[in-house]
Motif scaffolding. Structure first.
Motif, PDB file in Angstrom:
ATOM      1  N   ASP A 265      19.776 -31.163 -80.611  1.00  0.00           N
ATOM      2  CA  ASP A 265      18.988 -29.945 -80.483  1.00  0.00           C
ATOM      3  C   ASP A 265      19.829 -28.710 -80.765  1.00  0.00           C
ATOM      4  N   GLU A 266      21.113 -28.743 -80.398  1.00  0.00           N
ATOM      5  CA  GLU A 266      21.944 -27.553 -80.540  1.00  0.00           C
ATOM      6  C   GLU A 266      23.414 -27.919 -80.633  1.00  0.00           C
ATOM      7  N   ILE A 267      24.150 -27.040 -81.321  1.00  0.00           N
ATOM      8  CA  ILE A 267      25.597 -27.075 -81.313  1.00  0.00           C
ATOM      9  C   ILE A 267      26.061 -25.669 -80.951  1.00  0.00           C
ATOM     10  N   ILE A 378      19.582 -36.086 -78.817  1.00  0.00           N
ATOM     11  CA  ILE A 378      20.254 -35.548 -77.638  1.00  0.00           C
ATOM     12  C   ILE A 378      20.088 -34.037 -77.621  1.00  0.00           C
ATOM     13  N   LYS A 379      20.218 -33.445 -76.454  1.00  0.00           N
ATOM     14  CA  LYS A 379      20.187 -31.989 -76.379  1.00  0.00           C
ATOM     15  C   LYS A 379      21.454 -31.422 -77.015  1.00  0.00           C
ATOM     16  N   ASN A 380      22.606 -31.879 -76.547  1.00  0.00           N
ATOM     17  CA  ASN A 380      23.903 -31.534 -77.114  1.00  0.00           C
ATOM     18  C   ASN A 380      24.905 -32.568 -76.601  1.00  0.00           C
ATOM     19  N   THR A 381      26.153 -32.468 -77.014  1.00  0.00           N
ATOM     20  CA  THR A 381      27.119 -33.498 -76.615  1.00  0.00           C
ATOM     21  C   THR A 381      27.648 -33.320 -75.199  1.00  0.00           C
ATOM     22  N   LEU A 382      27.150 -32.312 -74.485  1.00  0.00           N
ATOM     23  CA  LEU A 382      27.466 -32.180 -73.071  1.00  0.00           C
ATOM     24  C   LEU A 382      26.405 -32.830 -72.189  1.00  0.00           C
ATOM     25  N   LEU A 384      24.298 -36.010 -71.892  1.00  0.00           N
ATOM     26  CA  LEU A 384      24.076 -37.362 -72.394  1.00  0.00           C
ATOM     27  C   LEU A 384      23.604 -38.339 -71.318  1.00  0.00           C
ATOM     28  N   SER A 385      23.307 -37.832 -70.128  1.00  0.00           N
ATOM     29  CA  SER A 385      22.810 -38.732 -69.093  1.00  0.00           C
ATOM     30  C   SER A 385      21.384 -39.194 -69.402  1.00  0.00           C
ATOM     31  N   GLU A 386      20.666 -38.412 -70.190  1.00  0.00           N
ATOM     32  CA  GLU A 386      19.338 -38.811 -70.643  1.00  0.00           C
ATOM     33  C   GLU A 386      19.209 -38.495 -72.126  1.00  0.00           C
ATOM     34  N   ILE A 387      18.828 -39.472 -72.910  1.00  0.00           N
ATOM     35  CA  ILE A 387      18.667 -39.296 -74.345  1.00  0.00           C
ATOM     36  C   ILE A 387      17.290 -39.814 -74.749  1.00  0.00           C
ATOM     37  N   GLU A 388      16.950 -39.641 -76.001  1.00  0.00           N
ATOM     38  CA  GLU A 388      15.728 -40.224 -76.544  1.00  0.00           C
ATOM     39  C   GLU A 388      16.100 -41.141 -77.695  1.00  0.00           C
TER      40      GLU A 388
END
Length: 431
Positions: A265-267, A378-382, A384-388
């Protein structure tokens, strides 16, 4: 309709499933108490005399609890009679300007009001000496003029090289505190020499300056404070490698080894120096680091607002969006790349007009049947406890002891396109 629209319009998007990833989760319950207890217990401030100026480092990363940790240090220094101030220690970040670096700190919550101490920002440096390998050693002008220094940083694996000292306290001494000038010399031979340059340069700063203590922070896979270690300056070179090994063990990851498309989603610079953690994605900007999952296409939908237009990391991606491209600032991004001597990270990937098309383009160029494409989001690489994951990865998920399916498959959701088809859709997709 453009030719791009025609090519991508009928590319199907697979249904997605939310999945939990499980990692070891040590945490520091009371950060403020932990800092106070360890600083007092180690007697790190007993040498302070009333009125002594103490410079405290503050970097450019989005480190959980960093404003609170700095504020706790400030209060301990003041209680011991010292006069603390904060200085940006971030090499060339913030556009390599004093005001840009101050702005980055404020965006991270490190404000004078919150930490209860002044922020003194400058790009001017003083040369301390010469490292054992011949490199000049520089330090922030305000830090040099202080009576003492406290070094604070998170310890974690670097995104571009391997060594006993990667991202951490020594890097803060060698690159962060050296400002743009020091960072440039440290990077001048490329990342192949960073494992040697960082400890060599840091050793001079640690020996020549009055380092009251160094505060090393470890985070768990949930980006929570897992451990706070405080040590004397002359202990850093011995203790940091041990903490780095622990950081590797705590680091999050994508627990699937191979798939076709990764959607981030973002960097952003507040997430990682390269916009995203290359160790997690398996895309690197140098030949001196490796590992991670095997992924055919990697895309990012946006650049974080806290990054202030620094689009470092785009060059390692395959696709992005017009929204992210419009945030990209050459003034904010290029100084970092020029200083680190790695132009790859600031190149522009394929730019698509919205999130849907960026994802469709990634699928279209994977050379697999679109109905069988394997996607992870993923939302971002910070985070990662929940992904799709796409529905066709469920069989792999059921076999993995550290993955758990959280619900039924669902379709992607996008905002109705605006006239320019650039409207933000990141969070809506995650419902």
């Amino acid at each position: 309709m453009s030719a791009i629209d025609d090519l991508l319009r009928d590319v199907p998007l697979p249904r997605m499933v939310k999945v939990a990833q499980f990692f070891e989760r040590p945490t520091v319950d009371d950060v403020e108490d932990e800092v106070a207890r360890k600083m007092r217990g180690g007697e790190y401030l007993t040498s302070l005399k009333p009125g002594m100026l103490v410079a405290v480092t503050a970097g450019s990363r989005g480190i959980t609890n960093m404003p609170l940790i700095i504020r706790s240090i400030v209060h301990e220094v003041r209680a011991a009679g010292g006069e603390p101030f904060i200085f940006p220690a971030m090499g060339s970040h913030g556009g390599a300007t004093a005001e840009g670096q101050r702005t980055m700190l404020e965006a991270l919550g490190i404000t004078e009001e919150y930490v209860d101490a002044p922020i003194r920002a400058t790009m001017e440096t003083v040369q301390l000496g010469v490292a054992s390998n011949g490199h000049p050693v520089y330090i922030d002008k305000y830090a040099d003029a202080a009576d003492a220094i406290i070094v604070v940083n998170r310890i974690k694996p670097h995104t571009g090289f391997r060594g006993n000292y990667e991202s951490g306290l020594c890097k803060m001494c060698a690159i962060g505190m050296g400002k743009q000038k020091g960072a440039a010399f440290c990077h001048s031979e490329g990342f192949g020499h960073m494992a040697e340059n960082i400890p060599a340069i840091a050793a001079v700063t640690l020996a020549k300056k009055n380092i009251l203590c160094a505060v090393g922070i470890l985070e768990n896979a949930w980006h929570e404070t897992a451990q706070i270690e405080i040590m004397y300056g002359n202990e850093v070179l011995k203790k940091e490698p041990l903490l780095l090994r622990r950081a590797w063990a705590l680091m999050p990851k994508i627990l699937l080894d191979e798939f076709d498309v990764l959607v981030m989603d973002e960097i952003g610079k507040n997430i990682s120096g390269t916009g995203f953690d290359t160790n997690i994605v398996g895309r690197y900007n140098t030949h001196f680091a490796s590992g991670g999952p095997k992924i055919t296409r990697v895309i990012a939908l946006d650049i974080t607002n806290a990054s202030h237009g620094n689009g470092n990391g785009l060059g390692m991606l395959d696709m992005t969006t017009v929204r992210a491209y419009k945030k990209f600032s050459m003034d904010q991004t290029y100084p970092n790349s020029i200083t680190s001597t790695v132009p790859l990270t600031v190149k522009i990937p394929m730019v698509l007009k919205n999130d849907r098309q960026a994802i469709q383009a990634a699928i279209r160029t994977c050379n697999v049947d679109p109905l069988k494409v394997r996607i992870v989001r993923i939302k971002n690489t910070l985070s990662l406890s929940e992904i799709e994951i796409s529905e066709n990865l469920l069989s792999d998920t059921y076999k993995h002891p550290e993955l758990k399916v959280l619900g039924a498959p669902f379709d992607w959701l996008f905002n109705a396109p605006t006239r320019s088809e650039e409207r933000r859709v990141g969070k809506e997709c995650r419902s």
